[in-house]
Design an enzyme around this catalytic site. Structure first.
Site, PDB file in Angstrom:
ATOM      1  N   CYS A   8      -1.291  -5.917  -1.941  1.00  0.00           N
ATOM      2  CA  CYS A   8      -1.201  -7.018  -2.897  1.00  0.00           C
ATOM      3  C   CYS A   8      -1.755  -8.298  -2.272  1.00  0.00           C
ATOM      4  O   CYS A   8      -2.500  -9.044  -2.912  1.00  0.00           O
ATOM      5  CB  CYS A   8       0.243  -7.232  -3.346  1.00  0.00           C
ATOM      6  SG  CYS A   8       0.873  -5.972  -4.479  1.00  0.00           S
ATOM      7  N   ASP A  31     -12.050  -0.095   4.636  1.00  0.00           N
ATOM      8  CA  ASP A  31     -10.879   0.185   5.463  1.00  0.00           C
ATOM      9  C   ASP A  31     -11.103  -0.399   6.858  1.00  0.00           C
ATOM     10  O   ASP A  31     -12.194  -0.266   7.416  1.00  0.00           O
ATOM     11  CB  ASP A  31     -10.657   1.697   5.544  1.00  0.00           C
ATOM     12  CG  ASP A  31      -9.292   2.060   6.091  1.00  0.00           C
ATOM     13  OD1 ASP A  31      -9.031   1.749   7.277  1.00  0.00           O
ATOM     14  OD2 ASP A  31      -8.502   2.657   5.359  1.00  0.00           O
ATOM     15  N   HIS A  47       0.734  -4.106  -8.832  1.00  0.00           N
ATOM     16  CA  HIS A  47       1.452  -3.288  -7.858  1.00  0.00           C
ATOM     17  C   HIS A  47       2.055  -2.065  -8.535  1.00  0.00           C
ATOM     18  O   HIS A  47       2.929  -2.172  -9.397  1.00  0.00           O
ATOM     19  CB  HIS A  47       2.555  -4.084  -7.154  1.00  0.00           C
ATOM     20  CG  HIS A  47       3.229  -3.288  -6.076  1.00  0.00           C
ATOM     21  ND1 HIS A  47       2.720  -3.209  -4.810  1.00  0.00           N
ATOM     22  CD2 HIS A  47       4.336  -2.510  -6.098  1.00  0.00           C
ATOM     23  CE1 HIS A  47       3.500  -2.412  -4.087  1.00  0.00           C
ATOM     24  NE2 HIS A  47       4.481  -1.973  -4.849  1.00  0.00           N
ATOM     25  N   ASN A  86      -2.898   9.796  -1.264  1.00  0.00           N
ATOM     26  CA  ASN A  86      -1.677  10.335  -0.670  1.00  0.00           C
ATOM     27  C   ASN A  86      -0.473   9.814  -1.447  1.00  0.00           C
ATOM     28  O   ASN A  86      -0.407   8.631  -1.773  1.00  0.00           O
ATOM     29  CB  ASN A  86      -1.568   9.917   0.800  1.00  0.00           C
ATOM     30  CG  ASN A  86      -2.731  10.430   1.619  1.00  0.00           C
ATOM     31  OD1 ASN A  86      -3.120  11.583   1.495  1.00  0.00           O
ATOM     32  ND2 ASN A  86      -3.312   9.572   2.442  1.00  0.00           N
ATOM     33  N   GLY A  92       1.374  11.387   3.897  1.00  0.00           N
ATOM     34  CA  GLY A  92       0.664  10.419   4.723  1.00  0.00           C
ATOM     35  C   GLY A  92       0.476   9.059   4.081  1.00  0.00           C
ATOM     36  O   GLY A  92      -0.277   8.235   4.588  1.00  0.00           O
ATOM     37  N   THR A  94       1.078   5.517   3.809  1.00  0.00           N
ATOM     38  CA  THR A  94       1.700   4.522   4.684  1.00  0.00           C
ATOM     39  C   THR A  94       1.874   3.175   4.003  1.00  0.00           C
ATOM     40  O   THR A  94       2.682   2.369   4.444  1.00  0.00           O
ATOM     41  CB  THR A  94       0.880   4.338   5.974  1.00  0.00           C
ATOM     42  OG1 THR A  94      -0.450   3.964   5.634  1.00  0.00           O
ATOM     43  CG2 THR A  94       0.865   5.629   6.796  1.00  0.00           C
ATOM     44  N   HIS A  99      -3.487   3.732  -3.905  1.00  0.00           N
ATOM     45  CA  HIS A  99      -4.846   3.461  -3.442  1.00  0.00           C
ATOM     46  C   HIS A  99      -5.605   4.763  -3.299  1.00  0.00           C
ATOM     47  O   HIS A  99      -5.025   5.812  -3.030  1.00  0.00           O
ATOM     48  CB  HIS A  99      -4.860   2.662  -2.138  1.00  0.00           C
ATOM     49  CG  HIS A  99      -4.096   3.275  -1.001  1.00  0.00           C
ATOM     50  ND1 HIS A  99      -2.720   3.273  -0.934  1.00  0.00           N
ATOM     51  CD2 HIS A  99      -4.514   3.909   0.117  1.00  0.00           C
ATOM     52  CE1 HIS A  99      -2.325   3.869   0.184  1.00  0.00           C
ATOM     53  NE2 HIS A  99      -3.402   4.286   0.838  1.00  0.00           N
TER      54      HIS A  99
END
Length: 113
Positions: A8, A31, A47, A86, A92, A94, A99
């Site tokens: 965010c 990334d 969100h 994921n 995975g 995190t 996303h």
């Protein structure tokens, strides 16, 4: 916006990123720890923690996000790309903000999980 959500904050430009695409609802950026030569993250600015939180009210919006994933993938990785999402800690995930990873820039192997 979730106050503690790093994605965010990136989408609101409170944290710098290398922007690949942006509109009023969707944000894509490189990334910072890429696992492929091209590694882009595509997120909704709204969100939503994961695909498990999609409702009838936002299902069309997620379709729009996936459409943008395909446009960005075709543009940035014309030879082909992989899309990864994921869901949950065991998979995975995190960052608890939905996303999609676009991975490309080389021939990607498919190994055992």
């Amino acid at each position: 916006m979730a106050d503690s959500c790093i994605f965010c904050k990136i989408a609101q430009k409170q944290i710098p990123s290398t922007i690949v695409y942006e509109d009023d609802e969707i944000f894509a950026f490189k990334d910072i720890n890429p696992i492929a030569p091209i590694h882009i993250l595509v997120i909704p600015k709204q969100h939503i923690a994961s695909l498990n939180e999609i409702t009838e009210e936002n299902e069309a919006f997620i379709g729009k996000v996936l459409y943008k994933v395909s446009l960005i993938g075709k543009k940035e990785c014309p030879e082909g790309y992989r899309v990864v999402n994921n869901i949950g800690e065991d998979a995975g995930q995190t960052v608890k903000h939905i996303h999609f990873h676009i991975l490309g820039g080389k021939k990607l192997a498919w190994d055992k999980l």
